[in-house]
Design a protein around this motif. Structure first.
Motif, PDB file in Angstrom:
ATOM      1  N   THR A 135       0.943  -9.232  -1.015  1.00 23.49           N
ATOM      2  CA  THR A 135       1.669  -8.219  -1.783  1.00 23.49           C
ATOM      3  C   THR A 135       2.797  -7.634  -0.935  1.00 23.49           C
ATOM      4  O   THR A 135       3.907  -7.419  -1.434  1.00 23.49           O
ATOM      5  CB  THR A 135       0.722  -7.107  -2.265  1.00 23.49           C
ATOM      6  N   ALA A 138      -5.963  -0.539  -2.744  1.00 23.81           N
ATOM      7  CA  ALA A 138      -5.406  -1.371  -3.817  1.00 23.81           C
ATOM      8  C   ALA A 138      -4.806  -0.510  -4.933  1.00 23.81           C
ATOM      9  O   ALA A 138      -3.720  -0.810  -5.442  1.00 23.81           O
ATOM     10  CB  ALA A 138      -6.479  -2.298  -4.372  1.00 23.81           C
ATOM     11  N   SER A 149      -4.822 -10.364   0.260  1.00 22.98           N
ATOM     12  CA  SER A 149      -4.141  -9.917  -0.965  1.00 22.98           C
ATOM     13  C   SER A 149      -3.089  -8.861  -0.660  1.00 22.98           C
ATOM     14  O   SER A 149      -1.972  -8.912  -1.184  1.00 22.98           O
ATOM     15  CB  SER A 149      -5.166  -9.349  -1.956  1.00 22.98           C
ATOM     16  N   LEU A 164     -10.551 -10.844   2.011  1.00 23.34           N
ATOM     17  CA  LEU A 164      -9.903 -11.023   0.720  1.00 23.34           C
ATOM     18  C   LEU A 164      -8.868  -9.923   0.483  1.00 23.34           C
ATOM     19  O   LEU A 164      -7.741 -10.191   0.053  1.00 23.34           O
ATOM     20  CB  LEU A 164     -10.946 -11.029  -0.397  1.00 23.34           C
ATOM     21  N   ALA A 165      -9.255  -8.694   0.764  1.00 25.01           N
ATOM     22  CA  ALA A 165      -8.335  -7.569   0.587  1.00 25.01           C
ATOM     23  C   ALA A 165      -7.143  -7.692   1.536  1.00 25.01           C
ATOM     24  O   ALA A 165      -5.996  -7.506   1.123  1.00 25.01           O
ATOM     25  CB  ALA A 165      -9.063  -6.243   0.820  1.00 25.01           C
TER      26      ALA A 165
END
Length: 150
Positions: A21, A88, A17, A13-14
């Motif tokens: 980004t 993040a 993401s 997921l990271a």
């Protein structure tokens, strides 16, 4: 399939993401360059772009070490979540500085945030926590891998 978030799914997921980004900030960077008289992007737009791409692949690297974790599933999730959270937060900080165009070095005194400043202890405290989380979280996983080799 279980609905519980595992360390491996958190890494994926990271990574997804962060990679998205990176792609979006890459477009932002291009638009800044294309519309700038100097053909440049703000420093932190460039940093956000590169960091997001780098952290996407770092999340995948962390995922590869998850099976070697010497910790319980919950402990492993925490060891993985710590560096991912700070990855993040770092990206978010770079994006914020890119939007605000308030500095070209967030660690230089005074520590600017928009029209205001932040106290040095907040910046340096954050950096110490970042180092502890990123290095500590991965060190646990690396230690597990090294231990599996014996």
């Amino acid at each position: 399939m279980s609905t519980a978030v595992t360390a491996e799914t958190l890494c994926l997921l990271a990574a997804g993401s962060f990679f998205m980004t990176g792609l979006l900030t890459g477009w932002w960077k291009y638009r800044c360059i294309a519309t700038s008289a100097e053909a440049t992007a703000p420093v932190y737009v460039d940093i956000a772009h590169r960091a997001a791409l780098m952290y996407a692949f770092s999340a995948m690297l962390i995922r590869e070490f998850v099976p070697y974790s010497p910790l319980s599933a919950t402990g492993t999730l925490l060891a993985v979540a710590a560096p991912l959270l700070f990855f993040a937060l770092a990206i978010a900080t770079y994006v914020l500085h890119g939007i605000l165009r308030d500095t070209d070095n967030q660690l230089r005194n005074p520590h600017r945030l928009g029209n205001g400043t932040l106290p040095g202890f907040a910046i340096h405290g954050f950096m110490w926590l970042l180092a502890l989380a990123e290095i500590g979280g991965f060190a646990v996983l690396l230690w597990g891998f090294l231990k599996s080799m014996t």
